[in-house]
Design a protein around this motif. Structure first.
Motif, PDB file in Angstrom:
ATOM      1  N   LEU A 110       0.667  -1.168   0.055  1.00 29.03           N
ATOM      2  CA  LEU A 110       0.001  -0.009  -0.098  1.00 29.03           C
ATOM      3  C   LEU A 110       1.020   1.132   0.045  1.00 29.03           C
ATOM      4  O   LEU A 110       0.548   2.282  -0.631  1.00 29.03           O
ATOM      5  N   ILE A 111       1.933   0.983   0.636  1.00 31.25           N
ATOM      6  CA  ILE A 111       3.147   2.382   0.625  1.00 31.25           C
ATOM      7  C   ILE A 111       3.164   2.497  -1.139  1.00 31.25           C
ATOM      8  O   ILE A 111       3.405   3.487  -1.343  1.00 31.25           O
ATOM      9  N   ALA A 112       3.525   1.489  -1.628  1.00 34.51           N
ATOM     10  CA  ALA A 112       4.089   1.450  -2.901  1.00 34.51           C
ATOM     11  C   ALA A 112       3.033   2.063  -3.656  1.00 34.51           C
ATOM     12  O   ALA A 112       3.106   2.654  -4.647  1.00 34.51           O
ATOM     13  N   LYS A 113       1.557   2.174  -3.253  1.00 35.73           N
ATOM     14  CA  LYS A 113       0.492   2.697  -4.019  1.00 35.73           C
ATOM     15  C   LYS A 113       0.362   4.163  -3.667  1.00 35.73           C
ATOM     16  O   LYS A 113      -0.613   4.929  -4.047  1.00 35.73           O
ATOM     17  N   GLU A 114       1.484   4.708  -2.772  1.00 31.06           N
ATOM     18  CA  GLU A 114       1.263   6.101  -2.488  1.00 31.06           C
ATOM     19  C   GLU A 114       0.150   6.309  -1.424  1.00 31.06           C
ATOM     20  O   GLU A 114      -0.361   7.332  -1.377  1.00 31.06           O
ATOM     21  N   TYR A 115      -0.334   5.333  -0.632  1.00 32.41           N
ATOM     22  CA  TYR A 115      -1.360   5.434   0.297  1.00 32.41           C
ATOM     23  C   TYR A 115      -0.950   5.974   1.594  1.00 32.41           C
ATOM     24  O   TYR A 115       0.279   5.772   2.075  1.00 32.41           O
ATOM     25  N   SER A 116      -1.657   6.749   2.266  1.00 31.71           N
ATOM     26  CA  SER A 116      -1.208   7.484   3.350  1.00 31.71           C
ATOM     27  C   SER A 116      -1.505   6.732   4.319  1.00 31.71           C
ATOM     28  O   SER A 116      -2.160   5.592   4.484  1.00 31.71           O
ATOM     29  N   ASN A 117      -0.856   7.022   5.689  1.00 31.57           N
ATOM     30  CA  ASN A 117      -1.122   6.216   6.921  1.00 31.57           C
ATOM     31  C   ASN A 117      -2.669   6.001   6.969  1.00 31.57           C
ATOM     32  O   ASN A 117      -3.034   4.810   7.311  1.00 31.57           O
ATOM     33  N   ALA A 118      -3.637   6.968   6.915  1.00 32.44           N
ATOM     34  CA  ALA A 118      -4.960   7.055   7.043  1.00 32.44           C
ATOM     35  C   ALA A 118      -5.796   6.195   6.355  1.00 32.44           C
ATOM     36  O   ALA A 118      -6.212   5.392   6.606  1.00 32.44           O
ATOM     37  N   LYS A 119      -5.028   6.319   4.987  1.00 31.48           N
ATOM     38  CA  LYS A 119      -5.842   5.352   3.997  1.00 31.48           C
ATOM     39  C   LYS A 119      -5.309   3.928   4.214  1.00 31.48           C
ATOM     40  O   LYS A 119      -6.113   2.862   4.018  1.00 31.48           O
ATOM     41  N   ILE A 120      -4.118   3.549   4.547  1.00 29.01           N
ATOM     42  CA  ILE A 120      -3.775   2.314   4.763  1.00 29.01           C
ATOM     43  C   ILE A 120      -4.384   1.749   6.054  1.00 29.01           C
ATOM     44  O   ILE A 120      -5.009   0.657   5.801  1.00 29.01           O
ATOM     45  N   ALA A 121      -4.823   2.526   7.195  1.00 31.95           N
ATOM     46  CA  ALA A 121      -5.630   2.232   8.161  1.00 31.95           C
ATOM     47  C   ALA A 121      -6.903   1.734   7.904  1.00 31.95           C
ATOM     48  O   ALA A 121      -7.374   0.714   8.297  1.00 31.95           O
ATOM     49  N   GLU A 122      -7.441   2.481   6.942  1.00 35.11           N
ATOM     50  CA  GLU A 122      -8.843   2.369   6.637  1.00 35.11           C
ATOM     51  C   GLU A 122      -8.872   1.006   5.543  1.00 35.11           C
ATOM     52  O   GLU A 122      -9.901   0.132   5.940  1.00 35.11           O
ATOM     53  N   THR A 123      -8.029   0.930   4.793  1.00 31.63           N
ATOM     54  CA  THR A 123      -7.837  -0.285   4.172  1.00 31.63           C
ATOM     55  C   THR A 123      -7.854  -1.711   4.665  1.00 31.63           C
ATOM     56  O   THR A 123      -8.443  -2.685   4.303  1.00 31.63           O
ATOM     57  N   LEU A 124      -6.981  -1.784   5.808  1.00 32.59           N
ATOM     58  CA  LEU A 124      -6.547  -2.925   6.521  1.00 32.59           C
ATOM     59  C   LEU A 124      -7.426  -3.175   7.765  1.00 32.59           C
ATOM     60  O   LEU A 124      -7.091  -3.919   8.627  1.00 32.59           O
ATOM     61  N   PHE A 125      -8.305  -1.917   8.107  1.00 34.36           N
ATOM     62  CA  PHE A 125      -9.202  -2.055   9.302  1.00 34.36           C
ATOM     63  C   PHE A 125      -8.235  -2.053  10.674  1.00 34.36           C
ATOM     64  O   PHE A 125      -8.534  -2.905  11.380  1.00 34.36           O
TER      65      PHE A 125
END
Length: 214
Positions: A160-175
């Motif tokens: 997800l970092i490779a997709k340039e996701y922010s920490n907030a978006k990573i948290a939301e994606t992975l619950f």
């Protein structure tokens, strides 16, 4: 015409300086242009005298050989440095290599090896005594054999970092919470010994942890 290598000696023990001078004096290709028991004083003289090679001890009180080498290489990269030490510890060798030394010789070496080291380094080559070379090889072997173990969750975070996701978006994606994401990121950088995102992604692609970036 004989090419003369200008040598400057740094050691906080005068007896060792005198011993080195006794070994090198009379050699037609070597000229000792200075010496000092003080690394700080030596640095000033070295930058003024521009020796070909600096022979320096590592463990000195005012400024150790590692810092002295860094200062020399930073201010005049053309000056070559050969470390002289009683020690063959891996950490000391690695620190001196990172500082920019061109040679590393143990103080119990003989005249022939010291002259060989000076000759090679003066020609732009490197020289490490047998014991030091063996230690470098051991360190390299340990480093290469050391496996990095990343958890499935950590790999998901990297993807997800490779997709340039922010920490907030990573948290939301992975619950998971943002704090947990941050903890995963810290652990990932620590395990992979990388500093920034680009370095991390390059490492993970090289190690085939993630697929090449498009």
């Amino acid at each position: 015409m004989i090419s003369v290598t200008k040598v400057y000696i740094v050691d906080d023990h005068q007896m060792l300086i005198d011993g080195l001078k006794a070994l090198l004096n009379g050699e037609p290709t070597i000229s000792i242009i200075g010496e000092s028991n003080s690394s700080k004083h030596a640095l000033i003289q070295i930058l003024n005298l521009h020796p070909t090679i600096v022979l320096t001890d590592i463990n000195m009180p005012e400024m150790d050989g590692i810092e002295l080498t860094k200062e020399i290489k930073n201010k005049n990269p053309e000056i070559k440095v050969i470390a002289l030490s009683m020690f063959g510890e891996r950490d000391t060798i690695n620190d001196m290599l990172k500082a920019g030394v061109s040679g590393y010789v143990l103080k119990n070496t003989g005249k022939a090896e010291l002259l060989n080291a000076i000759d090679k380094v003066s020609k732009g080559e490197t020289f490490f005594s047998e014991e030091v070379s063996a230690e470098i090889m051991r360190a390299s072997s340990v480093s290469e054999s050391k496996e990095i173990t990343l958890s499935a969750r950590e790999i998901e975070v990297i993807e997800l970092i490779a997709k340039e996701y922010s920490n907030a978006k990573i948290a939301e994606t992975l619950f998971i919470s943002e704090r947990t994401v941050e903890t995963h990121r810290k652990n990932i950088f620590r395990k992979t010994d990388t500093k920034g995102v680009l370095g991390l992604l390059k490492y993970c692609v090289d190690k085939r942890i993630i697929k090449p970036l498009k």
